[in-house]
Design a protein around this motif. Structure first.
Motif, PDB file in Angstrom:
ATOM      1  N   VAL A   1       0.825  -1.207   0.000  1.00 26.37           N
ATOM      2  CA  VAL A   1       0.000   0.000   0.000  1.00 26.37           C
ATOM      3  C   VAL A   1       0.861   1.259   0.000  1.00 26.37           C
ATOM      4  N   ASP A   2       1.894   1.308   0.853  1.00 32.45           N
ATOM      5  CA  ASP A   2       2.703   2.530   0.920  1.00 32.45           C
ATOM      6  C   ASP A   2       3.423   2.797  -0.397  1.00 32.45           C
ATOM      7  N   GLU A   3       3.857   1.734  -1.062  1.00 33.71           N
ATOM      8  CA  GLU A   3       4.528   1.894  -2.352  1.00 33.71           C
ATOM      9  C   GLU A   3       3.547   2.406  -3.399  1.00 33.71           C
ATOM     10  N   TYR A   4       2.355   1.816  -3.424  1.00 35.99           N
ATOM     11  CA  TYR A   4       1.334   2.223  -4.383  1.00 35.99           C
ATOM     12  C   TYR A   4       0.935   3.687  -4.157  1.00 35.99           C
ATOM     13  N   VAL A   5       0.672   4.044  -2.899  1.00 35.08           N
ATOM     14  CA  VAL A   5       0.228   5.395  -2.578  1.00 35.08           C
ATOM     15  C   VAL A   5       1.302   6.421  -2.919  1.00 35.08           C
ATOM     16  N   SER A   6       2.575   6.069  -2.682  1.00 34.85           N
ATOM     17  CA  SER A   6       3.651   7.022  -2.963  1.00 34.85           C
ATOM     18  C   SER A   6       3.758   7.350  -4.453  1.00 34.85           C
ATOM     19  N   LYS A   7       3.187   6.518  -5.301  1.00 37.01           N
ATOM     20  CA  LYS A   7       3.229   6.761  -6.746  1.00 37.01           C
ATOM     21  C   LYS A   7       2.000   7.528  -7.245  1.00 37.01           C
ATOM     22  N   GLN A   8       1.068   7.817  -6.324  1.00 39.76           N
ATOM     23  CA  GLN A   8      -0.155   8.519  -6.702  1.00 39.76           C
ATOM     24  C   GLN A   8       0.001  10.015  -6.438  1.00 39.76           C
ATOM     25  N   SER A   9      -0.794  10.787  -7.100  1.00 40.42           N
ATOM     26  CA  SER A   9      -0.776  12.230  -6.917  1.00 40.42           C
ATOM     27  C   SER A   9      -2.046  12.650  -6.184  1.00 40.42           C
ATOM     28  N   VAL A  10      -1.870  13.418  -5.115  1.00 43.52           N
ATOM     29  CA  VAL A  10      -3.008  13.935  -4.362  1.00 43.52           C
ATOM     30  C   VAL A  10      -2.857  15.448  -4.275  1.00 43.52           C
ATOM     31  N   ASP A  11      -3.810  16.163  -4.826  1.00 37.81           N
ATOM     32  CA  ASP A  11      -3.776  17.622  -4.738  1.00 37.81           C
ATOM     33  C   ASP A  11      -4.156  18.037  -3.323  1.00 37.81           C
ATOM     34  N   VAL A  12      -3.338  18.905  -2.738  1.00 37.96           N
ATOM     35  CA  VAL A  12      -3.589  19.344  -1.369  1.00 37.96           C
ATOM     36  C   VAL A  12      -3.810  20.846  -1.312  1.00 37.96           C
ATOM     37  N   ASN A  13      -4.546  21.248  -0.316  1.00 33.55           N
ATOM     38  CA  ASN A  13      -4.785  22.648  -0.016  1.00 33.55           C
ATOM     39  C   ASN A  13      -3.458  23.301   0.358  1.00 33.55           C
ATOM     40  N   ASP A  14      -3.327  24.583   0.154  1.00 34.62           N
ATOM     41  CA  ASP A  14      -2.092  25.300   0.495  1.00 34.62           C
ATOM     42  C   ASP A  14      -1.866  25.404   2.000  1.00 34.62           C
ATOM     43  N   VAL A  15      -2.910  25.190   2.781  1.00 35.26           N
ATOM     44  CA  VAL A  15      -2.815  25.316   4.231  1.00 35.26           C
ATOM     45  C   VAL A  15      -2.111  24.098   4.821  1.00 35.26           C
ATOM     46  N   VAL A  16      -1.106  24.349   5.657  1.00 32.26           N
ATOM     47  CA  VAL A  16      -0.440  23.309   6.436  1.00 32.26           C
ATOM     48  C   VAL A  16      -0.464  23.773   7.880  1.00 32.26           C
ATOM     49  N   VAL A  17      -0.938  22.918   8.781  1.00 34.30           N
ATOM     50  CA  VAL A  17      -0.980  23.271  10.196  1.00 34.30           C
ATOM     51  C   VAL A  17       0.148  22.520  10.894  1.00 34.30           C
ATOM     52  N   ARG A  18       1.015  23.276  11.557  1.00 36.57           N
ATOM     53  CA  ARG A  18       2.163  22.708  12.259  1.00 36.57           C
ATOM     54  C   ARG A  18       1.926  22.759  13.757  1.00 36.57           C
ATOM     55  N   PRO A  19       2.509  21.818  14.513  1.00 32.52           N
ATOM     56  CA  PRO A  19       2.377  21.868  15.972  1.00 32.52           C
ATOM     57  C   PRO A  19       2.953  23.174  16.519  1.00 32.52           C
ATOM     58  N   THR A  20       2.364  23.654  17.583  1.00 32.17           N
ATOM     59  CA  THR A  20       2.828  24.881  18.208  1.00 32.17           C
ATOM     60  C   THR A  20       4.216  24.699  18.828  1.00 32.17           C
ATOM     61  N   ASP A  21       4.901  25.808  19.021  1.00 29.99           N
ATOM     62  CA  ASP A  21       6.178  25.801  19.740  1.00 29.99           C
ATOM     63  C   ASP A  21       5.979  26.153  21.210  1.00 29.99           C
ATOM     64  N   ASP A  22       4.749  26.468  21.590  1.00 28.69           N
ATOM     65  CA  ASP A  22       4.450  26.902  22.951  1.00 28.69           C
ATOM     66  C   ASP A  22       4.498  25.711  23.918  1.00 28.69           C
ATOM     67  N   GLU A  23       5.535  25.674  24.745  1.00 27.13           N
ATOM     68  CA  GLU A  23       5.749  24.538  25.653  1.00 27.13           C
ATOM     69  C   GLU A  23       4.620  24.369  26.664  1.00 27.13           C
ATOM     70  N   GLU A  24       4.035  25.466  27.104  1.00 26.77           N
ATOM     71  CA  GLU A  24       2.933  25.367  28.076  1.00 26.77           C
ATOM     72  C   GLU A  24       1.736  24.634  27.466  1.00 26.77           C
ATOM     73  N   THR A  25       1.403  24.992  26.243  1.00 29.91           N
ATOM     74  CA  THR A  25       0.300  24.328  25.547  1.00 29.91           C
ATOM     75  C   THR A  25       0.612  22.848  25.342  1.00 29.91           C
ATOM     76  N   LEU A  26       1.820  22.551  24.895  1.00 31.20           N
ATOM     77  CA  LEU A  26       2.198  21.155  24.662  1.00 31.20           C
ATOM     78  C   LEU A  26       2.167  20.341  25.947  1.00 31.20           C
ATOM     79  N   LYS A  27       2.593  20.940  27.060  1.00 29.50           N
ATOM     80  CA  LYS A  27       2.560  20.238  28.347  1.00 29.50           C
ATOM     81  C   LYS A  27       1.121  19.944  28.759  1.00 29.50           C
TER      82      LYS A  27
END
Length: 123
Positions: free
Chosen positions: A78-104
């Motif tokens: 499956v991973d090999e097959y999927v890696s050969k496919q094209s998936v159009d994605v939205n321009d938005v990428v959400v990254r984890p916060t750097d705020d240590e208090e929130t992460l804790k």
């Protein structure tokens, strides 16, 4: 929303344990109605510690099932097959916060979730 996020983190951890060193995602696609909620997007990125991307295809769950079927029909992993496919994605990428208090706060919440989950579902 936190409970669902913790459930997904637990499932991801179980996948890491089951798959071994070969499974180490750096990002995931988030689909469905909840993926449109900005608060939950950020919460999930923080809880999982992963970047979230959002496919443009509105029926992405069906697309994932089609990829699995295509892999099975072609005899590919499956991973090999999927890696050969094209998936159009939205321009938005959400990254984890750097705020240590929130992460804790989320780490502590996840630990409580796991303690209660073990009590409820102990075999």
């Amino acid at each position: 929303m936190e409970g669902v996020s913790y459930l997904m983190a637990d499932a991801l951890n179980q996948m890491r344990e089951s798959c071994g060193d070969g499974f180490d995602p750096q990002s995931i696609f988030l689909v469905g109605g909840g993926s449109k909620n900005r608060l939950w997007r950020q919460m999930l990125a923080d809880v999982l510690g992963l970047e979230l991307s959002f496919p443009i295809e509105s029926e992405s769950a069906a697309l994932g099932a089609a990829f699995q079927a295509g892999a099975a029909a072609s005899g590919m992993k499956v991973d090999e097959y999927v890696s050969k496919q094209s998936v159009d994605v939205n321009d938005v990428v959400v990254r984890p916060t750097d705020d240590e208090e929130t992460l804790k706060l989320y780490r502590d919440g996840f630990e409580r979730y796991m303690q209660n989950s073990r009590k409820l579902f102990a075999s």
